[in-house]
Design an enzyme around this catalytic site. Structure first.
Site, PDB file in Angstrom:
ATOM      1  N   ASP A   1      -4.638  -9.176  12.526  1.00  0.00           N
ATOM      2  CA  ASP A   1      -3.488  -8.871  10.448  1.00  0.00           C
ATOM      3  C   ASP A   1      -3.087 -10.263  10.474  1.00  0.00           C
ATOM      4  OD1 ASP A   1      -1.146  -6.929   9.258  1.00  0.00           O
ATOM      5  OD2 ASP A   1      -1.104  -8.956   9.366  1.00  0.00           O
TER       6      ASP A   1
ATOM      7  N   ARG B   1       0.473  -1.017   0.138  1.00  0.00           N
ATOM      8  CA  ARG B   1      -0.094   0.392   0.171  1.00  0.00           C
ATOM      9  C   ARG B   1       0.677   1.340  -0.035  1.00  0.00           C
ATOM     10  NH1 ARG B   1      -5.322   1.633   3.605  1.00  0.00           N
ATOM     11  NH2 ARG B   1      -5.822  -1.451   3.826  1.00  0.00           N
TER      12      ARG B   1
HETATM   13  N1  URA Z   1      -5.256  -7.215   6.444  1.00  0.00           N
HETATM   14  C1  URA Z   1      -5.692  -7.745   7.370  1.00  0.00           C
HETATM   15  O1  URA Z   1      -4.360  -9.163   7.806  1.00  0.00           O
HETATM   16  N2  URA Z   1      -6.243  -8.255   8.436  1.00  0.00           N
HETATM   17  C2  URA Z   1      -7.434  -7.402   8.777  1.00  0.00           C
HETATM   18  O2  URA Z   1      -8.568  -6.761   9.489  1.00  0.00           O
HETATM   19  C3  URA Z   1      -7.873  -6.085   7.835  1.00  0.00           C
HETATM   20  C4  URA Z   1      -6.738  -6.527   6.270  1.00  0.00           C
END
Ligand code: URA
Length: 209
Positions: A200, A104
């Protein structure tokens, strides 16, 4: 509008609960993701076309069904998507695997492609784009656009958990791409995490952070 399938098999839902649990350790997290990916591969391949061939049984000649020539490819989005590949290959070992890496951009917050490596015959295959989390839909849409630009038009998307925002974004941008998920969660929070989600996915899978 593309089809959204929620894979609600009790075994998938049971394992997903332990995937979400913040007390699940890295090893168990990985194993559970692997197992759920195998079961979801079963669902996502449900409509593969079959053809009839003769087969000699010990008793007589029968007409048996085999998958008819449709070749598959898996395309994990790096890095968390990698964690779903082995589980899927348990069921579809002949599938080839391509990779798409995205990060990103901190300024624009848009996904930027840094790595693309696809099987040479990718455009002739049914490709399943794999990413555990469908959050904003930005990465999934970027990966799908990358594939379409290379002539890959037969695509499905498979994620563990999706937000309503992510599903909407993909369905609007790519109405031809059916989406398979294990859960449609409530929303995204201000940090772009799915709520309740699992945190995550990459960090939990690889024990980082
Ligand atoms: N990416 C992730 O790993 N977790 C999330 O909640 C959103 C994006």
């Amino acid at each position: 509008m593309s089809k959204l399938t929620i894979c609600d098999h009790p075994l998938i839902q049971h394992k997903l609960t332990y995937i979400r649990d913040k007390n699940t350790n890295t090893k168990d997290f990985r194993e559970l993701v692997d197992e759920v990916a195998t079961m979801m591969a079963y669902e996502i391949t449900r409509d593969l076309p079959l053809e009839t061939i003769p087969v000699e049984t010990p008793v007589t000649t029968a007409q048996g069904k085999v998958i008819s020539g449709r070749m598959l490819g898996l395309v994990p989005i790096l890095r968390a998507g990698l964690g779903m590949v082995d589980g899927m290959l348990q069921l579809i070992p002949a599938a080839k695997v391509g990779h798409i890496g995205l990060f990103r951009d901190p300024e624009t917050l848009k996904p930027v492609e840094y790595y693309v490596n696809l099987p040479s015959d990718a455009a002739e295959r049914l490709l399943i784009v794999v990413d555990p989390m469908l959050a904003t839909g930005g990465s999934a849409n970027a990966a799908i656009e990358t594939l379409k630009k290379r002539g890959c038009l037969n695509l499905k998307l498979m994620c563990l958990i999706a937000s309503p925002e992510g599903v909407k974004a993909v369905q609007e941008a790519h109405p031809d791409v059916d989406i398979f998920i294990a859960s449609l969660d409530e929303c995204l929070n201000d940090h772009g995490y799915i709520v309740p989600g699992l945190g995550d996915a990459g960090d939990r899978m690889y024990g980082t952070k």
